[in-house]
Scaffold this motif. Sequence first.
Motif, PDB file in Angstrom:
ATOM      1  N   ASP A   1       0.741  -1.152   0.038  1.00  0.00           N
ATOM      2  CA  ASP A   1       0.019   0.017   0.047  1.00  0.00           C
ATOM      3  C   ASP A   1       0.842   1.362  -0.010  1.00  0.00           C
ATOM      4  OD1 ASP A   1      -1.741   2.310   0.240  1.00  0.00           O
ATOM      5  OD2 ASP A   1      -3.141   1.011   1.729  1.00  0.00           O
TER       6      ASP A   1
ATOM      7  N   SER B   1       0.206   4.030  -0.016  1.00  0.00           N
ATOM      8  CA  SER B   1      -0.303   5.359   0.756  1.00  0.00           C
ATOM      9  C   SER B   1      -0.079   5.312   2.183  1.00  0.00           C
ATOM     10  CB  SER B   1      -1.754   5.529   0.393  1.00  0.00           C
ATOM     11  OG  SER B   1      -2.525   4.414   1.006  1.00  0.00           O
TER      12      SER B   1
ATOM     13  N   LYS C   1      -9.540   5.407   1.176  1.00  0.00           N
ATOM     14  CA  LYS C   1      -8.566   4.244   1.034  1.00  0.00           C
ATOM     15  C   LYS C   1      -7.342   4.845   0.414  1.00  0.00           C
ATOM     16  CE  LYS C   1     -10.455  -0.049   1.345  1.00  0.00           C
ATOM     17  NZ  LYS C   1      -9.629  -1.202   1.536  1.00  0.00           N
ATOM     18  N   ASP C   2      -7.296   5.858  -0.254  1.00  0.00           N
ATOM     19  CA  ASP C   2      -6.138   6.781  -0.834  1.00  0.00           C
ATOM     20  C   ASP C   2      -5.738   7.752   0.118  1.00  0.00           C
ATOM     21  OD1 ASP C   2      -8.103   8.627  -0.985  1.00  0.00           O
ATOM     22  OD2 ASP C   2      -7.672   8.810  -3.151  1.00  0.00           O
TER      23      ASP C   2
END
Length: 706
Positions: free
Chosen positions: A189, A191, A246-247
Motif C-alpha cells: 500500500d 499510501s 482508501k487513498d
Amino acid sequence: MKFIPKSTLQTGFENGRAGRERAGEPAGLVFTYSTISATLSKNGEKIMISGLKMIALTVSMTALMATGTQSLAHADELKLDSVFTDHMVLQSGAPIVLSGQAGAGAQISVTISDTSGSARADADGNWTTSLTAMDVGGPYEISVSSDLGASTTVKDVLIGDVWMCSGQSNMEFNTARSMNGGGVGGANDASIRFLQVSHGTSPVPLRNLTNDKDVWAVSTPDNTGGFSAVCYMFARELKNSGVVPKDLPLGLIHSSWGGSQIEAWISADALHELGGRETELAALALYASDPEKAGIAYSKSWQNWWESKNASDVTPWESGDDKTGWAATPAAMSDWRSWGYDDLSNHLGMVWFKTSVELSEADIKNGMAELALGSIDEVDMAWVNGKFVGGMFGWGTNRNYDFPEGILHAGTNTVVVNVLNTWGQGGMIGPNEAMNITLSSGKNISLAEGWHYQKVPNTIGSAPNPPWESINGLSGLHNAMLAPLDNLALKGALWYQGESNAGRAGAYEGLLNALSSDWRNMFGADLPIIVHQLPNFGGMRAEPYESGWARVRDAQRRVADADANTETVVLIDAGDKRDIHPADKAVVGRRTAVAVHSLVYGGNKAATGPQPVSANRKGKSVIVKFTDIAGDLVAMSHNSPISFELCDANGCSYADAKIEGTNVTLSTKSKRKATHVRHCWGDAPVCNLYDSEGPLPVSSFELTVE
C-alpha cells in the motif's frame, strides 16, 4: 580532542520479554581517563568505574552528532534533520516545520510544490523554517538550497495524516509475530508509510535520531512484518472500515521499547513539574555534564543500599576467595532457572556469583585490563578484588568492563558479580569461553571455571536504578526517541504501556497526565491521544484482592474521563492470562480504529464502550450509572453481571448485581457500609458486562460511593 558523552545508541528490535530478540552491536567510543579508542559495545549503557572512579563510558559516534549542536565541517554542506527522508508523510492542514544543518550563517531556501520558506543558519549551523499548511496530496519533493551553493532534495513526500505509536512491548510486538501473520502478505500500500525509530537513550534531548538508518519506508510485505502490529493494523482498519478514504496517505511513526516504564518517556521538565523526583533528576543532569561524578555517586548509593539491607560485617564483593555459604554452579553457565536447583528453579530476583583466578607478577605489570563476563540477563554489578568496575542493563547482552592498573595483584584475584533478573531467563548466560580477563599484553585469563553462587532473598527489595538507565530510568527514551520528532505535526498518538508500572500503580494517573502534557507541548495543544488499557494477564483468584494491573487500567480510564482529547481502548477481554504478549493484535487494531473514529474523525462516541459515571447509595443498595452505551447493557454467559465488589476500609466482598436500564444495582449481605465500588478488579479477572451492539466490555474501575 575531548568528547562529552551525551547518549548511548541502542539498536535492534525488542519485542518484549518473552521470545526476546537481542539488540545489535553499534560502534562506539570508550573513554578511559584522557585516552579515547575505538571499540564495539553491545547495547550500551556502561557504567565503567574503578573502585569509586569512573574510567570508561560507552557512547555511540552517531549519537554524539545527534544533538545537532555541532557545526558542519564544511560551509557548503547542507542537510535536513534525520526525520525528513524520502517517502515520508507530512501532516495536512498544519504548518510544516522543517529544520536542518548548514554552514554557519548560510541563507536557506525551502520549497514544496508552490509553498516556500526561508531561514538563516545560526552560529552552530542549525536552521528552522515554517511553511504554510498544505492539503492532502503528493507525491512532492522537498527542495532545500543555500546561498553557499549547497542543495539537497527529499523525494516522494506525501501530505496526509501522521500518527505516532509508542509504549512498551505490546506496542512493539511486530506484525509477523501476530496471529496469522497479521495479513502481511497483503501489505502493499503506497499510501501507508512507516518510520521505525531505533532504541536509543540520552540524558539530554537530541535533535536527531540516534540511528541514521531510521528512514521512512513504503508499506510492503517485506517491511511490514517487522513493524508494530498494533500501529499497522490500526491504520489498515481505518482504511478497510471506511473511517478514512482508501487513498488517504497515512504516516506511521513507531517509537517503543519493550519493558520500559512511563517515566523514561517523559521529559525532565515535565517530571520536575510533577514533583517528587528532584534527587533523581539532579543526578540525571549531573550525568549529562559530568558522567564520572554521577557514576561515582551511583556506585556509592548501590553499595550503601546493600549494606543497609544486610547486617553482615563482610559484603559479598569484599569477601575474597572465601566461599563459605556459596554453592557451586553447573560447569556450563546458563539461565539459573534451568540448572535444576530447587532454590533457583522459580527464582526472580538477585543472585551473587563469584570465582577466582591466580595471576603472576608478570601478568599484572602492564596496566589496564578488561573483564569479559559473557551474556548476562538483565542487570549486573561487577567487582574485581572488592573494587567496583562496572554495571549495566541488558537482556542477554555481553558485558565487557575495562579497569585500570592497581586492581589486579599477584596471587588470588576474585571476581564477584551481582545479577538481577525480573522476568524469564536470567543470570550469567555465558558461554563459558566468552568469560575471561584480558591483560593489556593481550593474554587471556579464562574465567570459565570455579563459579559459585549465593541466592538473595526477595525480601531485600529493589536496588536503586541509575536515572540514566534506558527503560528503567528517567527521560532517556523521551530525549532520544521522541525529542527528535518535535518539529513534526501529528494527527494523533497511540500509547500502549503500563505493564512495567503495575508495581507502582498509584502514581500512574499523574504520570500519564504528565506524558499527555509533554506530547501536547511538542505536537499541539489539542493532540488526540489514544490510551490502550492493559489486557487481562496473570493468575485468577477466588477472593477479591488488590491488583496493580487493575489500578493502572483505572488510572488510564480516569485520565481519559477527565480529558476531552483522550480516549481509551478497552482490552480486558483481549489478553491471554498465560502470555503477557497476546498474539491477537487484529482486535486491538479494530478497537483502536473505532476509538480514533470517535475521537478524531467524527464517529459515534458510544462505539468505544460503556463508561461508569457514578455510584450512589439507595437504601441498602448501590446504584452504578453508565453512559456511552451502544444498545443496551448486557451480561454475557450469565443472567447477571459478575465481578462487582463493594468495599470499605476493612476490605472488599463480591456483590450481587442486576442490570436496570443504564444502571447496575448492587447488593450484598454484608452489614458493612460500602465506601467504594470496584468492578473487574484483578490482573486477569472474569468479566461479563458488555454493551449489546459492540459488543465492548466494561473494564476495571473503582468509584467512590456517594
